[in-house]
Write an enzyme that holds these catalytic residues in place. Sequence first.
Site, PDB file in Angstrom:
ATOM      1  N   GLU A   1      52.227  56.177  35.746  1.00 21.42           N
ATOM      2  CA  GLU A   1      51.256  57.100  35.126  1.00 21.42           C
ATOM      3  C   GLU A   1      51.259  58.388  35.932  1.00 21.42           C
ATOM      4  O   GLU A   1      51.067  58.357  37.149  1.00 21.42           O
ATOM      5  CB  GLU A   1      49.841  56.501  35.129  1.00 21.42           C
ATOM      6  CG  GLU A   1      49.649  55.409  34.111  1.00 21.42           C
ATOM      7  CD  GLU A   1      48.198  54.914  34.018  1.00 21.42           C
ATOM      8  OE1 GLU A   1      47.263  55.684  34.271  1.00 21.42           O
ATOM      9  OE2 GLU A   1      48.037  53.723  33.689  1.00 21.42           O
TER      10      GLU A   1
ATOM     11  N   GLU B   1      46.288  48.953  37.642  1.00 14.35           N
ATOM     12  CA  GLU B   1      45.202  49.443  38.513  1.00 14.35           C
ATOM     13  C   GLU B   1      44.277  48.276  38.890  1.00 14.35           C
ATOM     14  O   GLU B   1      43.066  48.319  38.677  1.00 14.35           O
ATOM     15  CB  GLU B   1      44.443  50.602  37.849  1.00 14.35           C
ATOM     16  CG  GLU B   1      45.349  51.803  37.632  1.00 14.35           C
ATOM     17  CD  GLU B   1      44.636  53.131  37.349  1.00 14.35           C
ATOM     18  OE1 GLU B   1      43.422  53.137  37.115  1.00 14.35           O
ATOM     19  OE2 GLU B   1      45.332  54.171  37.382  1.00 14.35           O
TER      20      GLU B   1
HETATM   21  O1  AHR Z   1      45.759  57.209  31.410  1.00 17.10           O
HETATM   22  C1  AHR Z   1      44.380  56.989  31.408  1.00 17.10           C
HETATM   23  C2  AHR Z   1      43.941  55.962  32.444  1.00 17.10           C
HETATM   24  O2  AHR Z   1      44.204  56.422  33.723  1.00 17.10           O
HETATM   25  C3  AHR Z   1      44.641  54.627  32.389  1.00 17.10           C
HETATM   26  O3  AHR Z   1      44.098  53.777  31.447  1.00 17.10           O
HETATM   27  C4  AHR Z   1      44.410  54.089  33.763  1.00 17.10           C
HETATM   28  O4  AHR Z   1      45.414  53.211  34.181  1.00 17.10           O
HETATM   29  C5  AHR Z   1      44.309  55.337  34.615  1.00 17.10           C
HETATM   30  O5  AHR Z   1      43.192  55.317  35.426  1.00 17.10           O
END
Ligand code: AHR
Length: 519
Positions: A316, A193
């Site tokens: 994610e 990110e």
């Molecule tokens: O999964 C929780 C958070 O969500 C992670 O650390 C980040 O990459 C995303 O914003």
Amino acid sequence: MKKLLSVALAAMMAMPMMAQKESSATLRMNDAKYKINKEIYGQFAEHLGTCIYGGLWVGPDSKIANTDGYRNDVLQALKDIRVPVLRWPGGCFADEYHWMDGVGPKENRPRMVNNNWGGTVEDNSFGTHEFLNLCEMLGCEPYVSMNVGSGTVEETAKWVEYMTAKDGPMAKLRKQNGREKPWTVKYIGVGNESWGCGGSMRPEYYGDLYRRYSTYCREYSGNKLYKVASGASDYDYDWTETIMKNVGDRMKGLSLHYYTCYTWNGSKGSATNFNNDQYYWAVAKCGVGVKEILDKHVAIMDKYDPKGKVDLLLDEWGTWWDSEPGSIEGHLYQQNAMRDAMVAAFSLNTFHQYTKRMKMTNIAQIANVLQSMVLTKDDKMVLTPTYYVFKMYRDNMEAVNIPIDVTCDYFAAENERDKNNQRVSPYISASASKMSDGTVVMNLANADLTQSNKLTINLGNVKGKVVDATILTSKDMKDHNTFENPDKVKPAEFKGAKIKGNQLVVDMPKMSIVVLKIK
Ligand code: AHR
């Protein structure tokens, strides 16, 4: 969108109320081409709340039953779902993590503040050795995220050398720390990110940093690296466009993050106390919602990379609700109900359709954080409804996706909290795959909260009997497993499927997930 919604609603209202709905589907055997990479079932473990400390790792001196510090109950549960790949150490944590603090004698490791997640002080007792050894015990690929946000190129280069080189100064240090042989590390994430917690960068700047950092991620001793660039969030198509244009196939994978969540007045909604609208909204967001963004990101990738050299990695995904009352703010500890199981089934069925371009996904996260597989409290562990979906679906890994066309009723996903994001979604989600021994796996989900559904599937030239059938359902969409009642939601044998000629007829109860095998 509004027009589509009213057409769908009018069509639904014109339908007579039946005791049982009927729907149909057809397997497209001739289009069965793309393998469902095992990494589509990937997991994510971040230094966040009690995911690592307490969830996976209790240390060798703990009273909780463990093997070399890893909880035995969790290890066994994870072996049972055959975790194929594990992403670590973050997430946002990765861009503040300095790996050197997590190697060497435990008593010498400095403590650190986990600034992203509640300011918890960690003792660095779980570091590179502990992570890579865990991957070896689970038989899964490690996926290590490098620190681009606050780290250095030198630190990154040395970490790769430490993990994978046979000889040289970093290999010597690793040997001194107790590990003779290098590990096999394939997946390397270059930042996370980077548009946000990973450095608040613009895509042009990050693209250049990716080129620089990845140059020094060298391949040692025959270890082949698969380098992943930090990708977009949800609808940020400009990020994908810029990275594809400026980085091209210097990366092997480009990541993407997409959560089933929506914040309204500071709240994402309770994990266990929600209404029908919120349930349907979640199902639509993870099904047709993720499909919409995958189509758009894939189209951009196709434009710059028609030969498909760069893979898409949804590294994610999952549900993100309000933390459980009483838990520590910033630890993202949430319960997991039948709604989450439905989200998992709709998501996985959708992911199977994208395996031409998408080669990995990582649900967030493996233990005690967001849409987790397991929840732990002291020496107790519960398996979540989402865990059971992963268990029921595990034979899809490495099988060939069989596209399936479904004709069924639709619902309009309206949510008082998210009026600008109305979606129209099918009640039934289905996917199918063919295993290497010829077994056909059917993955079916009926999201309908009130009506069962008789689903007739045209099997084409697939012959055989139903040799295995499992169902996950419960009385209420809010049902979930607790430490006091760990078996409220669990799979059972399913008896509602029959083959008649070349048709498979499945009586899907309301709010159910069914996995069948035909051989
Ligand atoms: O999964 C929780 C958070 O969500 C992670 O650390 C980040 O990459 C995303 O914003």
